[in-house]
Design a protein around this motif. Sequence first.
Motif, PDB file in Angstrom:
ATOM      1  N   ILE A   1      52.187  38.577  27.351  1.00 38.25           N
ATOM      2  CA  ILE A   1      52.920  38.189  28.564  1.00 38.25           C
ATOM      3  C   ILE A   1      53.037  36.668  28.629  1.00 38.25           C
ATOM      4  CG2 ILE A   1      52.877  38.194  31.096  1.00 38.25           C
ATOM      5  CD1 ILE A   1      51.311  40.922  30.824  1.00 38.25           C
ATOM      6  N   ARG A   2      51.968  35.980  28.248  1.00 36.09           N
ATOM      7  CA  ARG A   2      51.954  34.516  28.319  1.00 36.09           C
ATOM      8  C   ARG A   2      52.912  33.857  27.330  1.00 36.09           C
ATOM      9  NH1 ARG A   2      45.554  33.121  29.435  1.00 36.09           N
ATOM     10  NH2 ARG A   2      45.627  33.707  31.643  1.00 36.09           N
ATOM     11  N   LYS A   3      53.418  34.589  26.386  1.00 42.04           N
ATOM     12  CA  LYS A   3      54.425  34.032  25.476  1.00 42.04           C
ATOM     13  C   LYS A   3      55.717  33.723  26.220  1.00 42.04           C
ATOM     14  CE  LYS A   3      52.582  36.319  21.379  1.00 42.04           C
ATOM     15  NZ  LYS A   3      52.769  37.422  20.433  1.00 42.04           N
ATOM     16  N   THR A   4      55.978  34.490  27.291  1.00 40.43           N
ATOM     17  CA  THR A   4      57.183  34.249  28.090  1.00 40.43           C
ATOM     18  C   THR A   4      56.881  33.708  29.486  1.00 40.43           C
ATOM     19  OG1 THR A   4      57.205  36.578  28.796  1.00 40.43           O
ATOM     20  CG2 THR A   4      58.555  35.988  26.870  1.00 40.43           C
ATOM     21  N   VAL A   5      55.646  33.911  29.967  1.00 42.43           N
ATOM     22  CA  VAL A   5      55.233  33.408  31.279  1.00 42.43           C
ATOM     23  C   VAL A   5      53.908  32.660  31.079  1.00 42.43           C
ATOM     24  CG1 VAL A   5      54.767  33.992  33.697  1.00 42.43           C
ATOM     25  CG2 VAL A   5      56.264  35.472  32.337  1.00 42.43           C
ATOM     26  N   PRO A   6      53.972  31.385  30.685  1.00 39.50           N
ATOM     27  CA  PRO A   6      52.751  30.630  30.389  1.00 39.50           C
ATOM     28  C   PRO A   6      51.764  30.646  31.564  1.00 39.50           C
ATOM     29  CG  PRO A   6      54.679  29.394  29.694  1.00 39.50           C
ATOM     30  CD  PRO A   6      55.187  30.585  30.472  1.00 39.50           C
ATOM     31  N   GLY A   7      50.480  30.848  31.223  1.00 39.46           N
ATOM     32  CA  GLY A   7      49.431  30.824  32.225  1.00 39.46           C
ATOM     33  C   GLY A   7      49.342  32.058  33.106  1.00 39.46           C
ATOM     34  N   TRP A   8      50.134  33.092  32.811  1.00 40.68           N
ATOM     35  CA  TRP A   8      50.180  34.280  33.662  1.00 40.68           C
ATOM     36  C   TRP A   8      48.813  34.961  33.752  1.00 40.68           C
ATOM     37  CZ3 TRP A   8      49.050  39.460  33.180  1.00 40.68           C
ATOM     38  CH2 TRP A   8      49.510  40.294  34.198  1.00 40.68           C
ATOM     39  N   THR A   9      48.480  35.412  34.966  1.00 45.19           N
ATOM     40  CA  THR A   9      47.388  36.362  35.182  1.00 45.19           C
ATOM     41  C   THR A   9      47.866  37.374  36.214  1.00 45.19           C
ATOM     42  OG1 THR A   9      46.261  35.367  37.080  1.00 45.19           O
ATOM     43  CG2 THR A   9      45.675  34.507  34.886  1.00 45.19           C
ATOM     44  N   VAL A  10      47.274  38.536  36.208  1.00 49.92           N
ATOM     45  CA  VAL A  10      47.619  39.538  37.207  1.00 49.92           C
ATOM     46  C   VAL A  10      47.237  39.039  38.597  1.00 49.92           C
ATOM     47  CG1 VAL A  10      45.448  40.848  37.109  1.00 49.92           C
ATOM     48  CG2 VAL A  10      47.584  42.028  37.682  1.00 49.92           C
ATOM     49  N   TRP A  11      46.256  38.150  38.664  1.00 50.52           N
ATOM     50  CA  TRP A  11      45.748  37.662  39.941  1.00 50.52           C
ATOM     51  C   TRP A  11      46.689  36.681  40.621  1.00 50.52           C
ATOM     52  CZ3 TRP A  11      42.016  40.766  41.087  1.00 50.52           C
ATOM     53  CH2 TRP A  11      41.245  41.310  40.067  1.00 50.52           C
ATOM     54  N   SER A  12      47.465  35.945  39.828  1.00 52.10           N
ATOM     55  CA  SER A  12      48.279  34.894  40.423  1.00 52.10           C
ATOM     56  C   SER A  12      49.756  34.960  40.054  1.00 52.10           C
ATOM     57  CB  SER A  12      47.743  33.523  40.011  1.00 52.10           C
ATOM     58  OG  SER A  12      47.776  33.397  38.595  1.00 52.10           O
ATOM     59  N   GLY A  13      50.094  35.744  39.056  1.00 52.11           N
ATOM     60  CA  GLY A  13      51.469  35.744  38.581  1.00 52.11           C
ATOM     61  C   GLY A  13      52.304  36.858  39.164  1.00 52.11           C
ATOM     62  N   PRO A  14      53.585  36.798  38.900  1.00 53.49           N
ATOM     63  CA  PRO A  14      54.447  37.892  39.325  1.00 53.49           C
ATOM     64  C   PRO A  14      54.184  39.129  38.457  1.00 53.49           C
ATOM     65  CG  PRO A  14      55.680  36.356  37.969  1.00 53.49           C
ATOM     66  CD  PRO A  14      54.312  35.755  38.179  1.00 53.49           C
ATOM     67  N   VAL A  15      54.405  40.293  39.035  1.00 53.74           N
ATOM     68  CA  VAL A  15      54.266  41.552  38.306  1.00 53.74           C
ATOM     69  C   VAL A  15      55.577  42.308  38.496  1.00 53.74           C
ATOM     70  CG1 VAL A  15      52.873  43.634  37.964  1.00 53.74           C
ATOM     71  CG2 VAL A  15      51.777  41.544  38.809  1.00 53.74           C
ATOM     72  N   PRO A  16      56.599  41.960  37.697  1.00 56.15           N
ATOM     73  CA  PRO A  16      57.910  42.577  37.900  1.00 56.15           C
ATOM     74  C   PRO A  16      57.855  44.095  37.780  1.00 56.15           C
ATOM     75  CG  PRO A  16      57.892  41.156  35.926  1.00 56.15           C
ATOM     76  CD  PRO A  16      56.557  41.057  36.553  1.00 56.15           C
ATOM     77  N   GLY A  17      58.418  44.765  38.778  1.00 50.02           N
ATOM     78  CA  GLY A  17      58.456  46.221  38.781  1.00 50.02           C
ATOM     79  C   GLY A  17      57.131  46.860  39.147  1.00 50.02           C
ATOM     80  N   GLY A  18      56.110  46.054  39.482  1.00 46.95           N
ATOM     81  CA  GLY A  18      54.788  46.580  39.796  1.00 46.95           C
ATOM     82  C   GLY A  18      54.337  46.174  41.182  1.00 46.95           C
ATOM     83  N   GLU A  19      53.026  46.184  41.370  1.00 44.83           N
ATOM     84  CA  GLU A  19      52.456  45.846  42.671  1.00 44.83           C
ATOM     85  C   GLU A  19      52.115  44.362  42.756  1.00 44.83           C
ATOM     86  OE1 GLU A  19      49.833  49.285  44.562  1.00 44.83           O
ATOM     87  OE2 GLU A  19      49.185  48.840  42.513  1.00 44.83           O
ATOM     88  N   SER A  20      52.358  43.800  43.901  1.00 46.43           N
ATOM     89  CA  SER A  20      51.933  42.425  44.180  1.00 46.43           C
ATOM     90  C   SER A  20      50.479  42.451  44.638  1.00 46.43           C
ATOM     91  CB  SER A  20      52.800  41.824  45.280  1.00 46.43           C
ATOM     92  OG  SER A  20      52.544  42.484  46.516  1.00 46.43           O
ATOM     93  N   ALA A  21      49.874  41.288  44.707  1.00 45.45           N
ATOM     94  CA  ALA A  21      48.508  41.198  45.243  1.00 45.45           C
ATOM     95  C   ALA A  21      48.471  41.709  46.685  1.00 45.45           C
ATOM     96  CB  ALA A  21      48.002  39.765  45.158  1.00 45.45           C
ATOM     97  N   ALA A  22      49.524  41.467  47.451  1.00 43.11           N
ATOM     98  CA  ALA A  22      49.581  41.960  48.834  1.00 43.11           C
ATOM     99  C   ALA A  22      49.623  43.487  48.867  1.00 43.11           C
ATOM    100  CB  ALA A  22      50.790  41.377  49.563  1.00 43.11           C
ATOM    101  N   ASP A  23      50.374  44.092  47.948  1.00 39.86           N
ATOM    102  CA  ASP A  23      50.431  45.555  47.869  1.00 39.86           C
ATOM    103  C   ASP A  23      49.055  46.136  47.559  1.00 39.86           C
ATOM    104  OD1 ASP A  23      53.246  45.515  48.200  1.00 39.86           O
ATOM    105  OD2 ASP A  23      53.588  45.487  46.024  1.00 39.86           O
ATOM    106  N   VAL A  24      48.386  45.539  46.585  1.00 42.54           N
ATOM    107  CA  VAL A  24      47.079  46.027  46.166  1.00 42.54           C
ATOM    108  C   VAL A  24      46.051  45.814  47.281  1.00 42.54           C
ATOM    109  CG1 VAL A  24      45.241  45.732  44.461  1.00 42.54           C
ATOM    110  CG2 VAL A  24      47.609  45.717  43.733  1.00 42.54           C
ATOM    111  N   THR A  25      46.156  44.706  47.990  1.00 46.85           N
ATOM    112  CA  THR A  25      45.266  44.445  49.124  1.00 46.85           C
ATOM    113  C   THR A  25      45.411  45.538  50.175  1.00 46.85           C
ATOM    114  OG1 THR A  25      45.292  42.060  48.786  1.00 46.85           O
ATOM    115  CG2 THR A  25      44.745  42.828  51.009  1.00 46.85           C
TER     116      THR A  25
END
Length: 193
Positions: free
Chosen positions: A96-120
């Motif tokens: 994922i970081r090859k196209t979105v440098p520095g990405w983590t599930v904790w802070s990055g976008p999750v296209p087509g998935g759940e956001s941190a707010a959704d999971v909260t």
Amino acid sequence: MEHELFLLRHGQTEWSANGRHTGRTDVPLTPAGENQARAAGLTLGTLRKGQALVVTSPRRRAVRTAELAGLVVDETTEDLAEWDYGDYEGITTADIRKTVPGWTVWSGPVPGGESAADVTARADKLLDRVRAALAETEVILVGHGHFGRVLVARWLGLPAQSGVHFGLDPAGVSVLGDERGEPKIEHLNIPPS
């Protein structure tokens, strides 16, 4: 609250072993994961004090972990499913970081998935039910790595993103409780023995 909450992460799968994000995909436990689940049952046996309500994610890796740990599942619920990784399902963080440098599930976008707010919101809904049940019995939740880490964070009143600070290995057992009304971690990520 009179009883403790136990979190059991499912045992190893092929995807967890190689770092692929595994949300909706229903991959089975590896033979090592099955052994881990059996050992986690022994760990739980030394920690538990009585009867428990056992709730699992509906993914077979969680249900099978519960079975191999010697637990009788009372309920399965999507509320305990892993973070929905959307377009990143089956992909490693490094890829994922090859196209979105520095990405983590904790802070990055999750296209087509759940956001941190959704999971909260999902974690809070589940924990409301758990807290009510804890007045009567211990509760064991059998689920997943990232979502389990969110549950620990939310138990403590921290934002979901704080889950980055809590490691949960395959078949690791964690115990959440309270001290004089304040939520606390009793044990975190006890390896299967």
